[in-house]
Design a protein around this motif. Structure first.
Motif, PDB file in Angstrom:
ATOM      1  N   SER A  90      -7.766   1.063   7.938  1.00 50.89           N
ATOM      2  CA  SER A  90      -6.352   1.079   7.590  1.00 50.89           C
ATOM      3  C   SER A  90      -5.726  -0.243   8.017  1.00 50.89           C
ATOM      4  CB  SER A  90      -5.628   2.247   8.260  1.00 50.89           C
ATOM      5  OG  SER A  90      -5.680   2.132   9.656  1.00 50.89           O
ATOM      6  N   ASN A 108      -1.926  -1.867   9.025  1.00 53.26           N
ATOM      7  CA  ASN A 108      -0.526  -1.674   9.360  1.00 53.26           C
ATOM      8  C   ASN A 108       0.020  -3.031   9.771  1.00 53.26           C
ATOM      9  OD1 ASN A 108       1.978  -0.802  10.118  1.00 53.26           O
ATOM     10  ND2 ASN A 108       1.271   0.360  11.901  1.00 53.26           N
ATOM     11  N   GLU A 109       0.883  -3.607   8.897  1.00 53.72           N
ATOM     12  CA  GLU A 109       1.353  -4.979   9.094  1.00 53.72           C
ATOM     13  C   GLU A 109       0.126  -5.895   9.099  1.00 53.72           C
ATOM     14  OE1 GLU A 109       4.726  -6.028   9.474  1.00 53.72           O
ATOM     15  OE2 GLU A 109       5.216  -3.969   8.918  1.00 53.72           O
ATOM     16  N   ASN A 140      -2.350  -5.548  11.417  1.00 47.76           N
ATOM     17  CA  ASN A 140      -3.324  -4.872  12.276  1.00 47.76           C
ATOM     18  C   ASN A 140      -4.303  -4.074  11.427  1.00 47.76           C
ATOM     19  OD1 ASN A 140      -2.101  -5.712  14.805  1.00 47.76           O
ATOM     20  ND2 ASN A 140      -0.419  -4.375  14.195  1.00 47.76           N
TER      21      ASN A 140
END
Length: 127
Positions: free
Chosen positions: A63, A65-66, A68
């Protein structure tokens, strides 16, 4: 001149998951700022559109996120999730960085203790 500066300062440097999908090969790996010549081209990373990843012989879900990138191996193996920071991305190349122990990374580096925190920088190019 000020309009050029304004335009550059507002440049969107976000990365979407679709940007990272593909087959990646490591070109260089640094540990504590030192090039690891013996393993620099030993890592390949496949990020699929369905959020399945394969990193060498480990599979799981990924995944973003931003900036990351989390690689979470399947639950029935003893490898912990790895949380990378995407420090650079340009379409056909990306640089990932992670801070963890040598033991967590799964490699015996010269001049590093097993429980010492290290920063690993992995530079990839798209196959």
């Amino acid at each position: 001149m000020s309009s050029v500066l304004f335009f550059n300062s507002c440049k969107d440097n976000s990365i979407s998951p679709v940007d990272l999908t593909g087959d990646w090969q490591s070109k260089s790996i640094y540990v504590k700022g030192k090039l690891q010549e013996d393993i620099s081209t030993s890592t390949w990373l496949l990020l699929k559109k369905d959020n399945v990843f394969q990193r060498n012989y480990v599979t799981g879900k990924w995944s973003l996120n931003e900036h990351n990138l989390e690689l979470a191996p399947i639950a029935d193996i003893s490898i912990h999730p790895m949380n990378y920071k995407v420090v650079d991305y340009s379409g056909d190349s990306m640089t990932l960085q992670i801070t963890l122990t040598e033991k967590e990374y799964g490699w015996d580096f010269e001049d590093v203790e097993p429980d010492e925190l290290i920063t690993v920088t992995e530079m990839y190019s798209k196959k």
